[in-house]
Motif scaffolding. Structure first.
Motif, PDB file in Angstrom:
ATOM      1  N   GLU A   1       0.523  -1.193  -0.041  1.00 43.37           N
ATOM      2  CA  GLU A   1      -0.037   0.193  -0.192  1.00 43.37           C
ATOM      3  C   GLU A   1       1.026   0.931   0.261  1.00 43.37           C
ATOM      4  OE1 GLU A   1      -2.268  -0.019   3.724  1.00 43.37           O
ATOM      5  OE2 GLU A   1      -0.312  -0.084   4.633  1.00 43.37           O
ATOM      6  N   LEU A   2       0.300   1.954  -0.121  1.00 48.21           N
ATOM      7  CA  LEU A   2       1.176   3.731   0.066  1.00 48.21           C
ATOM      8  C   LEU A   2       0.841   4.457   1.139  1.00 48.21           C
ATOM      9  CD1 LEU A   2       1.988   6.321  -1.148  1.00 48.21           C
ATOM     10  CD2 LEU A   2       0.579   6.956  -2.495  1.00 48.21           C
ATOM     11  N   GLN A   3       2.262   4.588   2.399  1.00 52.70           N
ATOM     12  CA  GLN A   3       1.454   4.865   3.109  1.00 52.70           C
ATOM     13  C   GLN A   3       2.200   6.627   2.894  1.00 52.70           C
ATOM     14  OE1 GLN A   3       3.205   2.957   5.695  1.00 52.70           O
ATOM     15  NE2 GLN A   3       2.396   0.940   5.547  1.00 52.70           N
ATOM     16  N   ASP A   4       1.222   7.802   2.847  1.00 56.35           N
ATOM     17  CA  ASP A   4       1.793   8.422   2.607  1.00 56.35           C
ATOM     18  C   ASP A   4       2.617   9.189   1.760  1.00 56.35           C
ATOM     19  OD1 ASP A   4       2.191  11.664   3.004  1.00 56.35           O
ATOM     20  OD2 ASP A   4       3.530  11.544   4.552  1.00 56.35           O
ATOM     21  N   LYS A   5       4.049   9.543   1.269  1.00 53.88           N
ATOM     22  CA  LYS A   5       4.243   9.033   0.777  1.00 53.88           C
ATOM     23  C   LYS A   5       5.374   8.260  -0.141  1.00 53.88           C
ATOM     24  CE  LYS A   5       4.960  13.876   0.445  1.00 53.88           C
ATOM     25  NZ  LYS A   5       5.401  15.020   0.547  1.00 53.88           N
ATOM     26  N   ARG A   6       5.176   7.120   0.620  1.00 49.75           N
ATOM     27  CA  ARG A   6       5.920   5.965   0.605  1.00 49.75           C
ATOM     28  C   ARG A   6       5.633   4.418   0.188  1.00 49.75           C
ATOM     29  NH1 ARG A   6       8.968   2.939   6.123  1.00 49.75           N
ATOM     30  NH2 ARG A   6       6.952   2.735   6.175  1.00 49.75           N
ATOM     31  N   TRP A   7       5.656   3.554  -0.806  1.00 56.13           N
ATOM     32  CA  TRP A   7       4.968   2.296  -1.318  1.00 56.13           C
ATOM     33  C   TRP A   7       5.889   1.299  -0.295  1.00 56.13           C
ATOM     34  CZ3 TRP A   7       1.036   2.221  -4.701  1.00 56.13           C
ATOM     35  CH2 TRP A   7       0.959   2.634  -5.388  1.00 56.13           C
ATOM     36  N   ALA A   8       4.659   0.459   0.833  1.00 54.92           N
ATOM     37  CA  ALA A   8       5.808  -0.408   1.011  1.00 54.92           C
ATOM     38  C   ALA A   8       4.786  -1.053   0.940  1.00 54.92           C
ATOM     39  CB  ALA A   8       4.633  -0.469   2.769  1.00 54.92           C
ATOM     40  N   ILE A   9       5.741  -2.524   1.009  1.00 54.74           N
ATOM     41  CA  ILE A   9       6.059  -3.427   0.220  1.00 54.74           C
ATOM     42  C   ILE A   9       6.697  -5.040   1.216  1.00 54.74           C
ATOM     43  CG2 ILE A   9       5.979  -4.821  -1.948  1.00 54.74           C
ATOM     44  CD1 ILE A   9       6.464  -3.394  -3.238  1.00 54.74           C
ATOM     45  N   GLU A  10       5.676  -5.186   1.731  1.00 59.32           N
ATOM     46  CA  GLU A  10       6.385  -5.469   3.066  1.00 59.32           C
ATOM     47  C   GLU A  10       5.603  -7.293   3.294  1.00 59.32           C
ATOM     48  OE1 GLU A  10       5.379  -3.747   6.385  1.00 59.32           O
ATOM     49  OE2 GLU A  10       6.423  -1.668   6.001  1.00 59.32           O
ATOM     50  N   TYR A  11       6.760  -8.116   4.514  1.00 61.59           N
ATOM     51  CA  TYR A  11       5.876  -9.885   4.450  1.00 61.59           C
ATOM     52  C   TYR A  11       4.828 -10.371   2.996  1.00 61.59           C
ATOM     53  CZ  TYR A  11       6.127  -7.706   8.406  1.00 61.59           C
ATOM     54  OH  TYR A  11       7.208  -6.996   9.626  1.00 61.59           O
ATOM     55  N   GLN A  12       5.271 -10.104   1.601  1.00 59.51           N
ATOM     56  CA  GLN A  12       5.686 -10.476   0.784  1.00 59.51           C
ATOM     57  C   GLN A  12       5.998 -12.133   0.485  1.00 59.51           C
ATOM     58  OE1 GLN A  12       3.184 -10.133  -1.270  1.00 59.51           O
ATOM     59  NE2 GLN A  12       2.508  -7.738  -0.598  1.00 59.51           N
ATOM     60  N   GLU A  13       5.308 -13.551  -0.076  1.00 58.95           N
ATOM     61  CA  GLU A  13       5.828 -14.819   0.054  1.00 58.95           C
ATOM     62  C   GLU A  13       5.723 -14.897  -1.140  1.00 58.95           C
ATOM     63  OE1 GLU A  13       7.975 -16.719   2.088  1.00 58.95           O
ATOM     64  OE2 GLU A  13       7.957 -14.814   3.608  1.00 58.95           O
ATOM     65  N   GLY A  14       6.876 -15.578  -1.994  1.00 61.96           N
ATOM     66  CA  GLY A  14       6.302 -15.652  -3.805  1.00 61.96           C
ATOM     67  C   GLY A  14       5.433 -15.443  -4.515  1.00 61.96           C
ATOM     68  N   ASN A  15       5.696 -13.879  -4.130  1.00 61.08           N
ATOM     69  CA  ASN A  15       4.767 -13.059  -5.764  1.00 61.08           C
ATOM     70  C   ASN A  15       4.971 -12.737  -6.706  1.00 61.08           C
ATOM     71  OD1 ASN A  15       2.866 -11.321  -6.106  1.00 61.08           O
ATOM     72  ND2 ASN A  15       2.187 -10.364  -4.807  1.00 61.08           N
ATOM     73  N   LYS A  16       5.538 -12.722  -7.608  1.00 60.00           N
ATOM     74  CA  LYS A  16       6.392 -11.473  -8.344  1.00 60.00           C
ATOM     75  C   LYS A  16       5.551 -11.513  -9.801  1.00 60.00           C
ATOM     76  CE  LYS A  16       9.193 -16.056  -8.652  1.00 60.00           C
ATOM     77  NZ  LYS A  16       9.656 -17.619  -8.807  1.00 60.00           N
ATOM     78  N   ASN A  17       4.347 -10.781  -9.494  1.00 66.20           N
ATOM     79  CA  ASN A  17       3.834  -9.896 -10.020  1.00 66.20           C
ATOM     80  C   ASN A  17       3.335  -8.641  -9.314  1.00 66.20           C
ATOM     81  OD1 ASN A  17       3.746 -11.698 -12.164  1.00 66.20           O
ATOM     82  ND2 ASN A  17       2.013 -13.226 -11.374  1.00 66.20           N
TER      83      ASN A  17
END
Length: 593
Positions: free
Chosen positions: A442-458
């Protein structure tokens, strides 16, 4: 001339006598005695001391010889009371009017001080008495403090402790004030820094007043400082999503510099190394707030100044290690008097030895040593025939030729006996695995947070602008695609993750990662690799001038494009060699076989 009823002074001496300033007291004297008076002109006169009833009678003048060429006439003064013995009269006689029992003369005649001189002398005596009383009180208080402390020394702060107090009061105090001004997580770590320096000051104070103790005691005295350092590191790890994460990392990486008191013989270079370890994050703070907020810039400068002053302090007082006091007392006693943790009491005496055996052990029923030795010699004399009694191992008994023997429990491992659990105690269960946190994108203020993703290649970040950043945390076996141009990209604690992006204004960063890849399609000014094992970077033709900064990393490779579209792989150096040329150190990379 008649001055009163008791004395007669001639008119001839009236012009030579001045007025008197004080009155002489009447002193009783025996009747019939005479006293000789001597003036500064060597004039001698004898004054009869007989009592006269008629005070109005005058005595005839008497001539007294002074020398052969001069005679002076003096008048006899008739007193009603006895005349005392007179001292030497000064050069100038003064006119003495006698009124009844009083004789007026000068203070110098009888050696009497004036009122002002007497007042001055009394003041001086009072001042001396006051000083003596003060000294007596000091000696009394010093003796009582010495006796109360068991004969120990008085509380004296050495120059080394005073110099460290200056660092704490000036640089550390300013750093804490700036941290409170910034607020947030920075204010919390500022309080930790203050506690760490205060605990370190206590450790230095104990060293200045005691002999060097054992390693166990020193470890126990240093425990408060170590706990503050561990607290700062834990706080940093628990607040990775914080906007002030660079501030927290700068303190967590460089605060171990307080351990210099446990380093010998090079505590100064150790502090410098810790300062350099935190410089990676302090530079990021400067880069982020250089033109935005001067408070953060001053915060970084003050922290670096604190560490620099600590290095100078070490060079002056503790060049080869913390200096202890050979003439001091026990460290446990000093730390106990100043709030330190008490040292455990010494162990008690060893237990008494067991009582001697009353009965001798029974003789063994086995063969004697002579029989065993004879049997051994017989076996050795057989030669190759000694193996004739061994059992033959066939192929069906060999585990590497018979796979069926490898199934089931291992023959050499005995099964553990099964016992019933004791009543009253629950069975011990294995700790449960840590619960997985839900993935975040998700977009948190001005930062795209990508956390705890497993095996997601898209994973694709498409709607970006120059003010936004991408932060990937603990992603495993993922592929991230970033479209358009943005500020910066950071991969933190990721494994087997690849990222492809177009353009970055600031930098691409890999922190605490394993087996990661990055490919730039456009341009990137800086690539930073920190504490990463296995990093593969694909550059474009527009990004060949990029700067790559590495620290504590391994297996780093960079692929440079060729004209035919293929890539050439280059390994970044991991091993270096440093030599001294007489004036400075020269560092060059070494070839890795």
């Amino acid at each position: 001339m008649m001055c009163c009823n008791s004395c007669v002074i001639s008119d001839d001496d009236d012009d030579d006598v001045d007025s008197l300033q004080t009155k002489a007291q009447d002193i009783p004297h025996k009747t019939g005695e005479t006293k000789e008076v001597t003036t500064s002109q060597d004039v001698r006169a004898t004054i009869p001391t007989e009592e006269h009833k008629n005070s109005s009678e005058t005595t005839p003048k008497e001539k007294v010889k002074v020398d052969s060429s001069q005679e002076v006439g003096l008048e006899e003064v008739q007193l009603q009371k006895k005349v005392p013995s007179l001292q030497t009269i000064p050069e100038k006689l003064e006119k003495v009017p006698v009124k009844e029992q009083e004789v007026q003369t000068t203070e110098k005649v009888f050696g009497i001080m004036s009122a002002s001189e007497l007042h001055s002398a009394v003041n001086r005596l009072e001042a001396v008495a006051s000083r003596l009383e003060t000294l007596a009180q000091k000696s009394t208080s010093a003796g009582s403090s010495k006796s109360s402390s068991g004969g120990g020394e008085s509380e004296v702060v050495t120059p080394s402790v005073t110099a460290f107090d200056e660092i704490v009061n000036s640089s550390v105090g300013k750093f804490v004030d700036l941290s409170n001004k910034i607020q947030g997580d920075v204010q919390t770590v500022g309080a930790m820094v203050q506690r760490g320096f205060n605990n370190l000051r206590q450790y230095i104070y104990v060293a200045s007043r005691s002999k060097q103790p054992s390693e166990a005691v020193m470890e126990k005295l240093f425990d408060p400082v170590k706990k503050v350092i561990e607290e700062a590191m834990t706080f940093k790890d628990n607040n990775r999503p914080s906007k002030q994460f660079n501030h927290l990392s700068a303190i967590a990486e460089s605060l171990p510099a307080l351990c210099w008191v446990r380093v010998a013989p090079t505590p100064g270079p150790y502090v410098k190394d810790m300062q350099d370890a935190g410089m990676f994050y302090t530079n990021r703070v400067l880069k982020e707030y250089k033109d935005k907020d001067q408070t953060h810039v001053d915060w970084v400068k003050t922290w670096n100044d604190t560490l620099s002053k600590t290095i100078a302090y070490i060079k002056e007082f503790h060049t080869t290690g913390l200096s202890w006091n050979p003439q001091g007392g026990e460290a446990s006693a000093v730390s106990g008097s100043t709030g330190g943790a008490p040292v455990p009491p010494p162990p008690g005496p060893p237990p008494p030895p067991p009582p001697p055996a009353m009965n001798a052990p029974p003789p063994s029923s086995g063969p004697s040593e002579d029989d065993a030795r004879a049997a051994l010699m017989d076996a050795l004399n057989k030669g190759t025939d000694i193996t004739s009694g061994l059992k033959k191992v066939t192929d069906d008994m060999k585990t590497h030729k018979n796979p069926t023997l490898r199934q089931g429990p291992k023959p050499f491992k005995a099964a553990a006996p099964q016992t019933a659990p004791k009543p009253g105690k629950p069975a011990v269960q294995a700790p449960a695995a840590a619960a997985k946190k839900p993935p975040v994108f998700e977009l948190q203020d001005k930062r795209w947070a990508i956390e705890y993703q497993e095996g997601n290649k898209n994973i694709e970040v498409a709607d970006t602008n120059l003010k936004q950043t991408v932060y990937a945390f603990k992603c495993n076996n993922c592929v991230i695609k970033v479209k358009n141009k943005l500020n910066s990209i950071t991969l933190d604690s990721c494994k087997k993750t690849a990222i492809v992006f177009d353009d970055v204004v600031s930098s691409l960063e890999f922190i605490n990662c394993q087996s990661v890849q990055g490919q730039v399609m456009g341009k990137v000014p800086t690539i930073s690799i920190d504490k990463t094992d296995g990093c593969l970077i694909y550059l474009s033709k527009d990004s060949l001038d990029t700067e790559i900064v590495t620290a504590k990393s391994s297996e780093m490779n960079v692929l440079v494009p060729k004209d035919d579209g293929d890539f050439t792989e280059f390994a970044l150096p991991e091993q270096f060699k440093t030599t001294w040329d007489g004036s400075k150190f020269n560092t060059v990379q070494t070839d890795i076989a």
